[in-house]
Design a protein around this motif. Structure first.
Motif, PDB file in Angstrom:
ATOM      1  N   THR A   2       0.824  -1.210   0.000  1.00 13.46           N
ATOM      2  CA  THR A   2       0.000   0.000   0.000  1.00 13.46           C
ATOM      3  C   THR A   2       0.861   1.264   0.000  1.00 13.46           C
ATOM      4  O   THR A   2       2.052   1.229   0.311  1.00 13.46           O
ATOM      5  CB  THR A   2      -0.909   0.040   1.244  1.00 13.46           C
ATOM      6  OG1 THR A   2      -0.081   0.138   2.399  1.00 13.46           O
ATOM      7  CG2 THR A   2      -1.787  -1.195   1.335  1.00 13.46           C
ATOM      8  N   MET A   3       0.216   2.395  -0.344  1.00 12.82           N
ATOM      9  CA  MET A   3       0.919   3.678  -0.322  1.00 12.82           C
ATOM     10  C   MET A   3       1.400   3.992   1.091  1.00 12.82           C
ATOM     11  O   MET A   3       2.477   4.565   1.272  1.00 12.82           O
ATOM     12  CB  MET A   3       0.006   4.787  -0.835  1.00 12.82           C
ATOM     13  CG  MET A   3       0.667   6.156  -0.825  1.00 12.82           C
ATOM     14  SD  MET A   3       2.231   6.229  -1.735  1.00 12.82           S
ATOM     15  CE  MET A   3       1.628   6.406  -3.390  1.00 12.82           C
ATOM     16  N   GLY A   4       0.640   3.605   2.107  1.00 13.54           N
ATOM     17  CA  GLY A   4       1.056   3.831   3.488  1.00 13.54           C
ATOM     18  C   GLY A   4       2.342   3.101   3.816  1.00 13.54           C
ATOM     19  O   GLY A   4       3.238   3.655   4.476  1.00 13.54           O
ATOM     20  N   THR A   5       2.467   1.880   3.346  1.00 11.36           N
ATOM     21  CA  THR A   5       3.680   1.103   3.576  1.00 11.36           C
ATOM     22  C   THR A   5       4.868   1.741   2.867  1.00 11.36           C
ATOM     23  O   THR A   5       5.972   1.819   3.415  1.00 11.36           O
ATOM     24  CB  THR A   5       3.487  -0.358   3.114  1.00 11.36           C
ATOM     25  OG1 THR A   5       2.324  -0.894   3.759  1.00 11.36           O
ATOM     26  CG2 THR A   5       4.687  -1.217   3.447  1.00 11.36           C
ATOM     27  N   VAL A   6       4.635   2.228   1.665  1.00 11.55           N
ATOM     28  CA  VAL A   6       5.691   2.909   0.909  1.00 11.55           C
ATOM     29  C   VAL A   6       6.155   4.165   1.659  1.00 11.55           C
ATOM     30  O   VAL A   6       7.353   4.427   1.771  1.00 11.55           O
ATOM     31  CB  VAL A   6       5.223   3.249  -0.520  1.00 11.55           C
ATOM     32  CG1 VAL A   6       6.224   4.157  -1.226  1.00 11.55           C
ATOM     33  CG2 VAL A   6       4.985   1.984  -1.323  1.00 11.55           C
ATOM     34  N   LEU A   7       5.218   4.928   2.202  1.00  8.37           N
ATOM     35  CA  LEU A   7       5.580   6.134   2.960  1.00  8.37           C
ATOM     36  C   LEU A   7       6.415   5.780   4.192  1.00  8.37           C
ATOM     37  O   LEU A   7       7.378   6.477   4.520  1.00  8.37           O
ATOM     38  CB  LEU A   7       4.322   6.907   3.370  1.00  8.37           C
ATOM     39  CG  LEU A   7       3.586   7.614   2.241  1.00  8.37           C
ATOM     40  CD1 LEU A   7       2.221   8.099   2.720  1.00  8.37           C
ATOM     41  CD2 LEU A   7       4.412   8.761   1.692  1.00  8.37           C
ATOM     42  N   ALA A   8       6.049   4.696   4.853  1.00  8.35           N
ATOM     43  CA  ALA A   8       6.817   4.247   6.016  1.00  8.35           C
ATOM     44  C   ALA A   8       8.233   3.838   5.596  1.00  8.35           C
ATOM     45  O   ALA A   8       9.211   4.140   6.293  1.00  8.35           O
ATOM     46  CB  ALA A   8       6.105   3.089   6.703  1.00  8.35           C
ATOM     47  N   VAL A  85      -2.561   5.272   4.493  1.00  6.64           N
ATOM     48  CA  VAL A  85      -1.750   6.452   4.211  1.00  6.64           C
ATOM     49  C   VAL A  85      -1.462   7.208   5.510  1.00  6.64           C
ATOM     50  O   VAL A  85      -0.336   7.679   5.741  1.00  6.64           O
ATOM     51  CB  VAL A  85      -2.439   7.362   3.160  1.00  6.64           C
ATOM     52  CG1 VAL A  85      -1.717   8.692   3.035  1.00  6.64           C
ATOM     53  CG2 VAL A  85      -2.491   6.653   1.805  1.00  6.64           C
ATOM     54  N   ALA A  86      -2.451   7.302   6.380  1.00  4.79           N
ATOM     55  CA  ALA A  86      -2.256   8.005   7.654  1.00  4.79           C
ATOM     56  C   ALA A  86      -1.185   7.316   8.496  1.00  4.79           C
ATOM     57  O   ALA A  86      -0.305   7.978   9.069  1.00  4.79           O
ATOM     58  CB  ALA A  86      -3.566   8.090   8.428  1.00  4.79           C
ATOM     59  N   GLN A  87      -1.221   5.990   8.567  1.00  2.00           N
ATOM     60  CA  GLN A  87      -0.206   5.251   9.321  1.00  2.00           C
ATOM     61  C   GLN A  87       1.178   5.431   8.700  1.00  2.00           C
ATOM     62  O   GLN A  87       2.170   5.601   9.404  1.00  2.00           O
ATOM     63  CB  GLN A  87      -0.554   3.762   9.380  1.00  2.00           C
ATOM     64  CG  GLN A  87      -1.739   3.439  10.271  1.00  2.00           C
ATOM     65  CD  GLN A  87      -2.151   1.979  10.137  1.00  2.00           C
ATOM     66  OE1 GLN A  87      -2.183   1.423   9.030  1.00  2.00           O
ATOM     67  NE2 GLN A  87      -2.455   1.361  11.267  1.00  2.00           N
ATOM     68  N   GLY A  88       1.226   5.392   7.379  1.00  2.08           N
ATOM     69  CA  GLY A  88       2.492   5.577   6.685  1.00  2.08           C
ATOM     70  C   GLY A  88       3.071   6.963   6.919  1.00  2.08           C
ATOM     71  O   GLY A  88       4.272   7.114   7.135  1.00  2.08           O
ATOM     72  N   LEU A  89       2.209   7.976   6.885  1.00  2.00           N
ATOM     73  CA  LEU A  89       2.664   9.342   7.148  1.00  2.00           C
ATOM     74  C   LEU A  89       3.147   9.498   8.586  1.00  2.00           C
ATOM     75  O   LEU A  89       4.131  10.203   8.843  1.00  2.00           O
ATOM     76  CB  LEU A  89       1.552  10.343   6.843  1.00  2.00           C
ATOM     77  CG  LEU A  89       1.302  10.633   5.360  1.00  2.00           C
ATOM     78  CD1 LEU A  89       0.030  11.470   5.195  1.00  2.00           C
ATOM     79  CD2 LEU A  89       2.496  11.321   4.729  1.00  2.00           C
ATOM     80  N   MET A  90       2.457   8.835   9.511  1.00  2.00           N
ATOM     81  CA  MET A  90       2.900   8.898  10.909  1.00  2.00           C
ATOM     82  C   MET A  90       4.279   8.249  11.066  1.00  2.00           C
ATOM     83  O   MET A  90       5.152   8.771  11.766  1.00  2.00           O
ATOM     84  CB  MET A  90       1.886   8.222  11.839  1.00  2.00           C
ATOM     85  CG  MET A  90       0.636   9.044  12.071  1.00  2.00           C
ATOM     86  SD  MET A  90      -0.424   8.409  13.396  1.00  2.00           S
ATOM     87  CE  MET A  90      -0.908   6.821  12.743  1.00  2.00           C
ATOM     88  N   ASN A 152       7.977   3.560  17.900  1.00  2.00           N
ATOM     89  CA  ASN A 152       7.385   2.493  18.714  1.00  2.00           C
ATOM     90  C   ASN A 152       5.998   2.844  19.232  1.00  2.00           C
ATOM     91  O   ASN A 152       5.255   1.944  19.645  1.00  2.00           O
ATOM     92  CB  ASN A 152       8.307   2.142  19.881  1.00  2.00           C
ATOM     93  CG  ASN A 152       9.478   1.316  19.438  1.00  2.00           C
ATOM     94  OD1 ASN A 152       9.377   0.504  18.510  1.00  2.00           O
ATOM     95  ND2 ASN A 152      10.618   1.506  20.072  1.00  2.00           N
ATOM     96  N   GLY A 153       5.645   4.120  19.213  1.00  2.00           N
ATOM     97  CA  GLY A 153       4.335   4.543  19.718  1.00  2.00           C
ATOM     98  C   GLY A 153       3.214   4.456  18.705  1.00  2.00           C
ATOM     99  O   GLY A 153       2.044   4.610  19.051  1.00  2.00           O
ATOM    100  N   ILE A 154       3.543   4.199  17.456  1.00  2.00           N
ATOM    101  CA  ILE A 154       2.516   4.134  16.404  1.00  2.00           C
ATOM    102  C   ILE A 154       1.882   2.745  16.412  1.00  2.00           C
ATOM    103  O   ILE A 154       2.565   1.729  16.297  1.00  2.00           O
ATOM    104  CB  ILE A 154       3.124   4.455  15.027  1.00  2.00           C
ATOM    105  CG1 ILE A 154       3.674   5.879  15.015  1.00  2.00           C
ATOM    106  CG2 ILE A 154       2.087   4.272  13.923  1.00  2.00           C
ATOM    107  CD1 ILE A 154       4.497   6.209  13.790  1.00  2.00           C
ATOM    108  N   LYS A 155       0.587   2.719  16.533  1.00  2.00           N
ATOM    109  CA  LYS A 155      -0.153   1.453  16.511  1.00  2.00           C
ATOM    110  C   LYS A 155      -0.443   1.054  15.064  1.00  2.00           C
ATOM    111  O   LYS A 155      -1.112   1.764  14.342  1.00  2.00           O
ATOM    112  CB  LYS A 155      -1.477   1.583  17.275  1.00  2.00           C
ATOM    113  CG  LYS A 155      -1.311   2.007  18.728  1.00  2.00           C
ATOM    114  CD  LYS A 155      -0.614   0.959  19.552  1.00  2.00           C
ATOM    115  CE  LYS A 155      -0.514   1.393  20.996  1.00  2.00           C
ATOM    116  NZ  LYS A 155       0.815   1.271  21.527  1.00  2.00           N
ATOM    117  N   LEU A 156       0.127  -0.080  14.663  1.00  2.00           N
ATOM    118  CA  LEU A 156      -0.067  -0.542  13.275  1.00  2.00           C
ATOM    119  C   LEU A 156      -0.911  -1.798  13.252  1.00  2.00           C
ATOM    120  O   LEU A 156      -0.884  -2.621  14.086  1.00  2.00           O
ATOM    121  CB  LEU A 156       1.290  -0.799  12.619  1.00  2.00           C
ATOM    122  CG  LEU A 156       2.244   0.380  12.570  1.00  2.00           C
ATOM    123  CD1 LEU A 156       3.572  -0.044  11.955  1.00  2.00           C
ATOM    124  CD2 LEU A 156       1.638   1.510  11.757  1.00  2.00           C
TER     125      LEU A 156
END
Length: 156
Positions: A2-8, A85-90, A152-156
């Motif tokens: 996903t785009m979120g994974t790419v951003l991460a 995307v939101a998770q990736g941006l975070m 480590n604080g981001i819930k995935l």
């Protein structure tokens, strides 16, 4: 993927690349000064080598943040998570503080050059000379702490 994974992934890559670039520069300029000293007085090799290595830590910090991020998004296990995307941006934003390593390592390298100069003139002041570049390290450590806590604080 996903785009979120790419951003991460971009965040992890930036952490490693930019902090590593700073360390390469810092170790390089300090190494040039150290080589000059050793060419004149080989007995100072160990002292100037230790000073030269100080700017290299920021690259290690960037690598650490990159590994933690890659681990959290599942890349290292071979099963990447499908991030929004939101998770990736975070995750991208969480990796950015360690980019301080780019600037701090460059300045630490310049400060290490000055410390090498101290060792040339007053070898008995090695401990004091080490303190100047070590003080620059403080800001890279603070950035490392923020990046690790954020990643480590981001819930995935």
């Amino acid at each position: 993927m996903t785009m979120g994974t790419v951003l991460a992934l971009v965040g992890a890559a930036l952490a490693v690349i930019l902090a590593g670039m700073g360390s390469a520069y810092g170790v390089g300029v300090a190494g040039q000064a150290a080589a000059g000293v050793v060419s004149e007085d080989p007995s100072k090799f160990a002292k100037v080598l230790i000073i030269q290595l100080l700017p290299g830590t920021q690259g290690i910090y960037g690598l650490l943040v990159g590994f933690i991020a890659l681990s959290n998004i599942g890349i290292l296990s071979g099963t990447p998570k499908e991030l929004t995307v939101a998770q990736g941006l975070m995750m991208l934003a969480a990796c950015l503080p360690i980019v301080v390593g780019l600037v701090s390592a460059m300045h630490q390298g310049k400060t290490a050059v000055a410390a090498v100069g101290i060792v040339v003139k007053k070898p008995d002041q090695f401990g004091k000379a080490m303190l100047f570049p070590a003080m620059v390290e403080t800001y890279a450590i603070l950035a490392l702490l923020v990046s690790i806590l954020a990643v480590n604080g981001i819930k995935l």
